[in-house]
Design a protein around this motif. Structure first.
Motif, PDB file in Angstrom:
ATOM      1  N   ARG A  49       0.846  -1.182   0.000  1.00  0.00           N
ATOM      2  CA  ARG A  49       0.000   0.000   0.000  1.00  0.00           C
ATOM      3  C   ARG A  49       0.884   1.236   0.000  1.00  0.00           C
ATOM      4  NH1 ARG A  49      -1.823   3.351   4.043  1.00  0.00           N
ATOM      5  NH2 ARG A  49      -3.849   4.299   3.684  1.00  0.00           N
ATOM      6  N   ASP A  78       0.439   5.217   0.627  1.00  0.00           N
ATOM      7  CA  ASP A  78      -0.447   6.295   1.050  1.00  0.00           C
ATOM      8  C   ASP A  78       0.013   7.568   0.353  1.00  0.00           C
ATOM      9  OD1 ASP A  78      -2.010   8.205   2.257  1.00  0.00           O
ATOM     10  OD2 ASP A  78      -1.738   7.424   4.281  1.00  0.00           O
ATOM     11  N   ALA A  88      -1.385  10.465   0.162  1.00  0.00           N
ATOM     12  CA  ALA A  88      -1.612  11.690   0.926  1.00  0.00           C
ATOM     13  C   ALA A  88      -0.422  11.996   1.832  1.00  0.00           C
ATOM     14  CB  ALA A  88      -2.893  11.581   1.743  1.00  0.00           C
ATOM     15  N   ASP A  89       0.207  10.955   2.389  1.00  0.00           N
ATOM     16  CA  ASP A  89       1.375  11.145   3.253  1.00  0.00           C
ATOM     17  C   ASP A  89       2.551  11.752   2.495  1.00  0.00           C
ATOM     18  OD1 ASP A  89       0.086  10.190   5.464  1.00  0.00           O
ATOM     19  OD2 ASP A  89       1.126   8.264   5.501  1.00  0.00           O
ATOM     20  N   ARG A  90       2.553  11.615   1.188  1.00  0.00           N
ATOM     21  CA  ARG A  90       3.659  12.117   0.372  1.00  0.00           C
ATOM     22  C   ARG A  90       3.295  13.390  -0.393  1.00  0.00           C
ATOM     23  NH1 ARG A  90       4.325   6.854   1.122  1.00  0.00           N
ATOM     24  NH2 ARG A  90       6.416   6.014   1.242  1.00  0.00           N
ATOM     25  N   ARG A 110      -1.710  13.216  -4.947  1.00  0.00           N
ATOM     26  CA  ARG A 110      -3.134  12.940  -5.025  1.00  0.00           C
ATOM     27  C   ARG A 110      -3.427  12.269  -6.358  1.00  0.00           C
ATOM     28  NH1 ARG A 110      -5.436  16.922  -8.223  1.00  0.00           N
ATOM     29  NH2 ARG A 110      -4.091  18.703  -8.517  1.00  0.00           N
TER      30      ARG A 110
END
Length: 118
Positions: free
Chosen positions: A4, A6, A8-10, A13
């Protein structure tokens, strides 16, 4: 195993609108070969078979849905460059793999994503 990312953490979008598919890169098994990583173009017929083999939930498709899937995958295999990517077994060579994919993508003349950086 499944992984997975994420986004958004990076600070990334997903696109808010449909985007053209410029190429398909399919990861093969890692190899302990000093030439790795390498990328091999795949012919349309072989790409079609690979795409069909990578679909899922076959048991849930009606005959009409299966026919539509085959039609879509056939068009995709005929019009979108398909590549087989063979990574090196050593995870330390991951940046070389990314560079190889980016270089191959650039050779295809595919437009860069808006806001993409390397």
């Amino acid at each position: 195993n499944k992984r997975r990312l994420d986004v958004a953490d990076r600070g990334l979008r997903f696109a808010s609108a449909p985007m053209p598919l410029a190429a398909v890169y399919r990861l093969d098994r890692r190899v302990d070969d000093p030439r790795a990583p390498w990328i091999t173009p795949v012919a349309s017929a072989s790409a079609m078979m690979a795409l069909v083999g990578d679909t899922y939930t076959n048991y849930a498709l009606s005959p009409a849905m299966r026919a539509r899937e085959f039609e879509l995958l056939g068009r995709m295999a005929a019009h979108v460059p398909f590549r087989s990517v063979t990574p090196h077994a050593d995870g330390a060579k991951l940046s070389e793999l990314c560079d190889a994919i980016l270089a191959d993508f650039a050779r295809l003349g595919a437009p860069a994503r808006a806001g993409a950086s390397t």
